[in-house]
Design a protein around this motif. Structure first.
Motif, mmCIF file in Angstrom:
data_model
loop_
_atom_site.group_PDB
_atom_site.id
_atom_site.type_symbol
_atom_site.label_atom_id
_atom_site.label_comp_id
_atom_site.label_asym_id
_atom_site.label_seq_id
_atom_site.Cartn_x
_atom_site.Cartn_y
_atom_site.Cartn_z
ATOM 1 N N PRO A 264 81.186 29.310 42.337
ATOM 2 C CA PRO A 264 81.175 30.712 42.736
ATOM 3 C C PRO A 264 82.191 31.527 41.958
ATOM 4 O O PRO A 264 83.203 31.012 41.484
ATOM 5 N N ALA A 265 81.897 32.818 41.837
ATOM 6 C CA ALA A 265 82.769 33.700 41.066
ATOM 7 C C ALA A 265 84.186 33.690 41.627
ATOM 8 O O ALA A 265 84.397 33.628 42.833
ATOM 9 N N THR A 266 85.145 33.748 40.730
ATOM 10 C CA THR A 266 86.529 33.820 41.180
ATOM 11 C C THR A 266 86.854 35.246 41.597
ATOM 12 O O THR A 266 86.130 36.185 41.302
ATOM 13 N N ALA A 267 87.983 35.398 42.226
ATOM 14 C CA ALA A 267 88.359 36.720 42.732
ATOM 15 C C ALA A 267 88.558 37.716 41.608
ATOM 16 O O ALA A 267 88.420 38.908 41.795
ATOM 17 N N ALA A 268 88.908 37.215 40.390
ATOM 18 C CA ALA A 268 89.178 38.119 39.281
ATOM 19 C C ALA A 268 87.917 38.606 38.597
ATOM 20 O O ALA A 268 87.964 39.528 37.795
ATOM 21 N N GLU A 269 86.789 37.968 38.880
ATOM 22 C CA GLU A 269 85.546 38.331 38.203
ATOM 23 C C GLU A 269 84.929 39.561 38.848
ATOM 24 O O GLU A 269 84.818 39.653 40.064
ATOM 25 N N GLN A 270 84.532 40.528 38.007
ATOM 26 C CA GLN A 270 83.929 41.757 38.497
ATOM 27 C C GLN A 270 82.560 41.945 37.869
ATOM 28 O O GLN A 270 82.341 41.632 36.695
ATOM 29 N N ILE B 209 67.856 51.363 22.350
ATOM 30 C CA ILE B 209 68.700 51.491 23.539
ATOM 31 C C ILE B 209 68.212 50.433 24.521
ATOM 32 O O ILE B 209 67.087 50.502 25.009
ATOM 33 N N LEU B 210 69.062 49.444 24.808
ATOM 34 C CA LEU B 210 68.704 48.347 25.695
ATOM 35 C C LEU B 210 69.514 48.468 26.986
ATOM 36 O O LEU B 210 70.730 48.265 26.979
ATOM 37 N N PRO B 211 68.879 48.816 28.119
ATOM 38 C CA PRO B 211 69.621 49.027 29.371
ATOM 39 C C PRO B 211 70.282 47.746 29.876
ATOM 40 O O PRO B 211 69.717 46.653 29.786
ATOM 41 N N VAL B 212 71.485 47.883 30.409
ATOM 42 C CA VAL B 212 72.193 46.765 31.029
ATOM 43 C C VAL B 212 71.513 46.403 32.347
ATOM 44 O O VAL B 212 71.215 47.276 33.168
ATOM 45 N N SER B 213 71.247 45.099 32.548
ATOM 46 C CA SER B 213 70.590 44.652 33.778
ATOM 47 C C SER B 213 71.524 43.869 34.692
ATOM 48 O O SER B 213 71.306 43.820 35.903
ATOM 49 N N ALA B 214 72.549 43.238 34.146
ATOM 50 C CA ALA B 214 73.483 42.454 34.967
ATOM 51 C C ALA B 214 74.663 42.059 34.087
ATOM 52 O O ALA B 214 74.637 42.231 32.870
ATOM 53 N N GLY B 215 75.693 41.526 34.728
ATOM 54 C CA GLY B 215 76.833 41.050 33.951
ATOM 55 C C GLY B 215 78.082 40.927 34.791
ATOM 56 O O GLY B 215 78.144 41.403 35.931
ATOM 57 N N SER B 216 79.076 40.268 34.209
ATOM 58 C CA SER B 216 80.343 40.100 34.900
ATOM 59 C C SER B 216 81.469 40.079 33.881
ATOM 60 O O SER B 216 81.294 39.690 32.726
ATOM 61 N N VAL B 217 82.662 40.505 34.339
ATOM 62 C CA VAL B 217 83.836 40.598 33.479
ATOM 63 C C VAL B 217 84.996 39.908 34.187
ATOM 64 O O VAL B 217 85.331 40.260 35.326
ATOM 65 N N THR B 218 85.578 38.925 33.521
ATOM 66 C CA THR B 218 86.802 38.313 34.026
ATOM 67 C C THR B 218 88.016 39.019 33.439
ATOM 68 O O THR B 218 88.956 39.378 34.148
ATOM 69 N N ASP B 219 87.984 39.206 32.118
ATOM 70 C CA ASP B 219 89.019 39.945 31.412
ATOM 71 C C ASP B 219 88.421 40.346 30.067
ATOM 72 O O ASP B 219 87.282 39.952 29.758
ATOM 73 N N PRO B 220 89.105 41.142 29.243
ATOM 74 C CA PRO B 220 88.507 41.576 27.977
ATOM 75 C C PRO B 220 88.117 40.443 27.046
ATOM 76 O O PRO B 220 87.292 40.655 26.146
ATOM 77 N N ASP B 221 88.679 39.251 27.221
ATOM 78 C CA ASP B 221 88.335 38.123 26.356
ATOM 79 C C ASP B 221 87.250 37.229 26.928
ATOM 80 O O ASP B 221 86.832 36.260 26.276
ATOM 81 N N ASN B 222 86.782 37.532 28.146
ATOM 82 C CA ASN B 222 85.783 36.683 28.796
ATOM 83 C C ASN B 222 84.834 37.556 29.614
ATOM 84 O O ASN B 222 85.204 38.060 30.683
ATOM 85 N N LEU B 223 83.632 37.731 29.108
ATOM 86 C CA LEU B 223 82.657 38.575 29.800
ATOM 87 C C LEU B 223 81.249 38.216 29.332
ATOM 88 O O LEU B 223 81.046 37.653 28.254
#
Length: 558
Positions: free
Chosen positions: A34-40, A108-122
């Motif tokens: 499961p996603a960690t607390a830092a993942e958005q 133009i390709l619309p964003v459908s999903a994604g997650s960001v942990t930090d600028p080096d991991n997304l």
């Protein structure tokens, strides 16, 4: 692949037929912690990218188009897969091209999903893509569903990339090459700007990977320059929510002959919208499956679908969806209604999986770990929905016994086993449909099914049957029922006890079609066999053009 084509032509009428539960195909189960607390998570936004400008120019100009086909009309050379759009502010490869909009513009390709942990991991996933039609050079190429992935500061472009090569005398290998979740581009320089809730990623020095060149059969070479890109999206507030979690009623000492486990879950509260039918634009939900998965298996980590092997029928995979999607799918796609499980408003669910029925699809040589896995459905890659719960069968600490009813002399013990498998990993393809009178007709053959039955002893009276049922064919927003496909069963090998099933004719021709379960073959005694079938798809000539795909569910009763 969603592949718009010339009018009156259906490209790849049955691109792939897969065993197992319906809609567990290209985005088959995936799981991760499961996603960690830092993942958005991310919301909305777009990727500005054009694949490769020189390639757009080459296809858009139909450079050196060969007779007798010649160049196709402007506007049909490069087409889009929704929801992609041409970028009016992008640089066209052909100035003042006669198509409107200019078909050589980037996308133009619309964003459908994604997650960001930090600028080096997304990971940010987009939807839609482009199709490049060049029939006089024997190919149709497709790039779609591209994701920007950054891991420890290293950026890549990952997506679905394929080329279909027509029969030719130029030495090109005909057929469909490539596939899903291919690392298309390596990014030499990436700039990530995370300012508050606004994320912008710019990449330059993008080059085609060896995997990308192989997918395109070297129509473009490894190291070819691809277009730079810019991604912009909004990072959502994660809030105080609870990470998704799963519990299984029994995880060790399982009896492979008769156990059913209860699976409960909580924290599945994200409303992630699907990118393909039957959940395009509505909450996609997630799959819960019994399978044997090899590391890495998570879609969010770019693992290939071959690392995720599920049981051989619908009992092994359930599809958990909220009320809105449950009603829509049940009404419009009744063939999968038996797989649906309702997700409660608080993000919890409960269901049962039959481990015994699902085990028939695996052997000792099948790599991976048995377990209950969850992952996002509807073409979505969504790490917070990915979980894994390993399962173990009886070991030295367990004593399992089955006591039959009745009394009398001890029975002779049963030996041997029953199993079946496709002879190859490409169960069927119908190629391109052709016009016959008022209909489109496409034909092909089912890859042979090998039945291995070595049962002996016991109470005797062994028998088996193999049946098949086809779900709806879909291409973008268009679809038609699986009943339009029929088959003529064939007994390739088998003893006197084995008989083939009755011929099934398309509903277009007045038959029942394979929209309902139909017997391929059966035996009244323990017997090994090799089965096949000729396939015929007959659909009305008014069917919209497109790349149509359906799923075949094979059921073995023994």
């Amino acid at each position: 692949m969603d592949n718009p084509s010339r009018p009156r032509t259906l490209r790849r009428a049955l691109a792939t037929v897969l065993t197992g539960a319906l809609f567990a195909g290209a985005a088959v189960l995936g799981a991760a912690a499961p996603a960690t607390a830092a993942e958005q998570e991310v919301e909305g936004g777009e990727l500005l990218w054009g694949f490769r400008q020189n390639f757009r120019q080459y296809v858009g100009n139909q450079t050196a188009a060969l007779p007798p086909i010649g160049a196709v009309p402007h506007g049909q050379r490069i087409t889009l897969i929704e929801p992609a759009q041409f970028d009016p502010n992008g640089r066209p490869a052909i100035a003042n091209a006669p198509s409107n909009p200019n078909e050589t513009l980037p996308y133009i390709l619309p964003v459908s999903a994604g997650s960001v942990t930090d600028p080096d991991n997304l990971t940010v996933q987009t939807a839609g893509g482009a199709v490049y039609h060049f029939p006089s050079h024997y190919f149709t190429a497709t790039v779609k569903d591209v994701a920007v992935k950054i891991s420890d500061g290293v950026a890549q472009l990952v997506g679905d990339l394929a080329i279909e090569i027509e029969p030719n005398d130029a030495g090109y290998p005909e057929g469909i090459h490539g596939g899903d979740d291919i690392v298309i581009g390596e990014v030499a320089s990436v700039d990530v700007d995370l300012d508050g809730d606004r994320l912008t990623v710019s990449g330059s020095g993008v080059t085609l990977t060896a995997a990308g060149a192989a997918a395109l059969q070297d129509f473009l070479q490894e190291g070819s320059a691809l277009d730079d890109f810019t991604l912009s999206t909004t990072v959502a507030d994660p809030g105080p929510g609870t990470p998704a979690s799963v519990a299984v009623s029994k995880t060790s000492g399982l009896n492979p002959e008769g156990d059913t486990v209860t699976v409960t879950g909580s924290g599945f509260t994200d409303s992630v919208l699907g990118t393909r039918p039957p959940v395009a634009g509505i909450p996609a939900g997630f799959y819960v499956a019994f399978g044997k998965y090899a590391d890495p298996w998570q879609p969010s980590e770019g693992a290939p679908s071959g690392n995720r092997l599920n049981g051989p029928n619908g009992t092994a995979v359930k599809w958990v969806v909220p009320q809105e999607s449950y009603e829509s799918i049940s009404t419009n796609f009744p063939s999968v209604a038996n797989q649906l499980v309702l997700l409660n408003p608080d993000g919890s669910f409960e269901l049962e999986l039959s481990v015994a029925e699902a085990l028939g699809g695996f052997t000792a040589e099948t790599g991976g770990t048995y377990g209950v896995y969850t992952y996002a459905a509807g073409g979505v890659v969504h790490a917070p929905f990915e979980t894994a719960t390993p399962l173990a069968f009886g070991d030295a600490t367990d004593i399992n016994v089955t006591v039959p009813g009745g009394t009398g002399e001890p029975e002779e013990p049963e030996t041997g086993s029953f199993g079946w498998a496709f002879a190859s990993q490409a169960p069927a393809s119908l190629g391109t449909a052709a016009v016959q009178g008022a209909n489109f007709v496409a034909t092909g053959a089912l890859t042979e099914i090998v039945v291995t039955d070595t049962r002996a002893g016991g109470s005797g009276g062994y028998s088996w049957s193999i049946s098949g049922q086809v779900g709806d064919f879909a291409s973008g927003s268009n679809s038609f029922g699986g009943g339009h496909l029929g088959w003529t069963p064939k007994l390739v090998e088998g003893g006197a006890s084995v008989t083939k099933g009755a011929d099934v004719t398309s509903t277009t021709l007045g038959g029942t079609g394979l929209g309902a379960s139909s017997v391929l073959a059966q035996s009244n005694a323990a017997a090994s066999a090799r089965l096949g079938a000729d396939l015929q798809l007959v659909i009305p000539g008014t069917t919209p053009a497109g790349d149509y795909t359906a799923k075949l569910t094979i059921t073995a009763l023994h």
